[in-house]
Design a protein around this motif. Structure first.
Motif, short mmCIF file in Angstrom:
data_model
loop_
_atom_site.label_atom_id
_atom_site.label_comp_id
_atom_site.label_asym_id
_atom_site.label_seq_id
_atom_site.Cartn_x
_atom_site.Cartn_y
_atom_site.Cartn_z
N ASN A 116 -90.50 76.79 39.90
CA ASN A 116 -90.12 77.56 38.71
C ASN A 116 -88.67 77.96 38.87
N GLY A 117 -87.95 77.98 37.78
CA GLY A 117 -86.53 78.33 37.82
C GLY A 117 -85.68 77.10 37.56
N SER A 118 -84.39 77.32 37.35
CA SER A 118 -83.51 76.22 36.98
C SER A 118 -83.06 75.38 38.18
N LEU A 119 -83.10 75.94 39.40
CA LEU A 119 -82.67 75.21 40.59
C LEU A 119 -83.83 74.49 41.25
N LEU A 120 -83.56 73.28 41.74
CA LEU A 120 -84.54 72.51 42.51
C LEU A 120 -83.84 71.96 43.74
N HIS A 121 -84.39 72.28 44.92
CA HIS A 121 -83.90 71.76 46.19
C HIS A 121 -84.89 70.70 46.65
N LEU A 122 -84.46 69.45 46.67
CA LEU A 122 -85.31 68.34 47.09
C LEU A 122 -84.88 67.86 48.46
N SER A 123 -85.82 67.60 49.33
CA SER A 123 -85.54 66.97 50.61
C SER A 123 -86.71 66.04 50.89
N TYR A 124 -86.41 64.75 51.04
CA TYR A 124 -87.47 63.77 51.20
C TYR A 124 -86.94 62.56 51.96
N PRO A 125 -87.84 61.81 52.62
CA PRO A 125 -87.42 60.59 53.31
C PRO A 125 -87.02 59.51 52.29
N LEU A 126 -86.04 58.71 52.66
CA LEU A 126 -85.51 57.71 51.73
C LEU A 126 -86.54 56.65 51.33
N GLN A 127 -87.59 56.43 52.14
CA GLN A 127 -88.60 55.46 51.74
C GLN A 127 -89.35 55.93 50.49
N ASN A 128 -89.28 57.22 50.15
CA ASN A 128 -89.87 57.75 48.91
C ASN A 128 -88.80 57.77 47.82
N ALA A 129 -88.09 56.67 47.68
CA ALA A 129 -86.93 56.65 46.78
C ALA A 129 -87.30 56.67 45.31
N THR A 130 -88.56 56.68 44.97
CA THR A 130 -88.95 56.67 43.56
C THR A 130 -89.50 58.02 43.10
N ILE A 131 -89.14 59.08 43.75
CA ILE A 131 -89.59 60.41 43.32
C ILE A 131 -88.92 60.72 41.98
N ALA A 132 -89.73 60.97 40.97
CA ALA A 132 -89.22 61.28 39.63
C ALA A 132 -89.63 62.69 39.27
N CYS A 133 -88.66 63.56 39.23
CA CYS A 133 -88.91 64.95 38.84
C CYS A 133 -88.46 65.13 37.39
N ALA A 134 -88.98 66.15 36.75
CA ALA A 134 -88.59 66.44 35.37
C ALA A 134 -88.41 67.94 35.22
N CYS A 135 -87.36 68.30 34.54
CA CYS A 135 -87.10 69.71 34.25
C CYS A 135 -87.59 70.00 32.83
N THR A 136 -88.31 71.10 32.68
CA THR A 136 -88.74 71.55 31.38
C THR A 136 -88.03 72.86 31.06
N ALA A 137 -87.34 72.88 29.94
CA ALA A 137 -86.72 74.11 29.42
C ALA A 137 -87.57 74.53 28.22
N SER A 138 -88.03 75.76 28.23
CA SER A 138 -88.93 76.18 27.15
C SER A 138 -88.71 77.64 26.78
N ASN A 139 -89.14 77.96 25.57
CA ASN A 139 -89.22 79.33 25.11
C ASN A 139 -90.47 79.41 24.23
N PRO A 140 -90.77 80.57 23.65
CA PRO A 140 -92.03 80.69 22.90
C PRO A 140 -92.21 79.72 21.73
N ILE A 141 -91.14 79.09 21.25
CA ILE A 141 -91.30 78.22 20.08
C ILE A 141 -90.97 76.75 20.33
N SER A 142 -90.42 76.42 21.49
CA SER A 142 -90.04 75.03 21.72
C SER A 142 -90.01 74.70 23.20
N SER A 143 -90.01 73.40 23.47
CA SER A 143 -89.98 72.93 24.84
C SER A 143 -89.29 71.57 24.87
N ARG A 144 -88.40 71.37 25.82
CA ARG A 144 -87.69 70.10 25.97
C ARG A 144 -87.76 69.69 27.44
#
Length: 182
Positions: A120-148
């Motif tokens: 939760n929050g705007s910052l994401l600290h990722l640390s992973y081995p390079l063999q997992n090179a296909t990690i796909a994260c997504a950020c969701t920005a939302s408020n009570p009426i919309s979400s992107r």
């Protein structure tokens, strides 16, 4: 004595007739007794009262109207990244230019890597081995009426610059990454 309170009356309904004092600004729906504010703006964010009078008795309901600007498409900025000992460390920041009361969260649709991305929050600290090179994260920005949602593909960490870490190149470390979903 106290100063009298003044209130702006939007609509008055009496004996099956009504007077709309804000013609062009509000619309009364007689079928369900709702009052629609047209072209809502932040200035309409306030406390409203709905008063029903029957003889000497009066009932008052107070309604707090909140008005929110929808969230714009967020962007992901790489704050820093490093390649060391076969691992990738990336710090990402997700922000939306517009929107009221915006909250941020990170996640992944891939259950095998969702633990890397769940924050939760705007910052994401990722640390992973390079063999997992296909990690796909997504950020969701939302408020009570919309979400992107905007995705980030961790393969960006494998950016080949002759073995040089992108974090060592100041031009690359401040480059924002914009990925937009429509």
């Amino acid at each position: 004595t106290e100063d009298p309170q003044s209130k702006l009356v939007l609509l008055k309904y009496w004996n099956d007739n009504y007077t709309n004092y804000m013609q062009g600004r509000t619309r009364f729906h007689k079928l369900d007794f709702s009052l629609e504010i047209l072209n809502t703006s932040r200035q309409d964010r306030q406390l409203y009262e709905y008063i029903v009078s029957k003889g000497p008795e009066e009932k008052v309901w107070q309604i707090q109207l909140e008005v929110y600007e929808p969230v714009s498409d967020p962007s992901i900025q790489i704050l820093g990244w490093a390649l060391a000992n076969g691992s990738c460390t990336v710090t990402l920041n997700c922000t939306a230019e517009r929107g009221d009361n915006v909250s941020y969260s990170w996640g992944s649709r891939d259950t095998s890597t969702s633990g890397f991305c769940s924050r939760n929050g705007s910052l994401l600290h990722l640390s992973y081995p390079l063999q997992n090179a296909t990690i796909a994260c997504a950020c969701t920005a939302s408020n009570p009426i919309s979400s992107r949602v905007v995705p980030f593909n961790s393969s960006k960490c494998n950016y080949e610059q002759g073995g040089k870490s992108p974090a060592a190149d100041p031009a690359l470390s401040s480059l924002p990454v914009l990925l937009l979903l429509c």
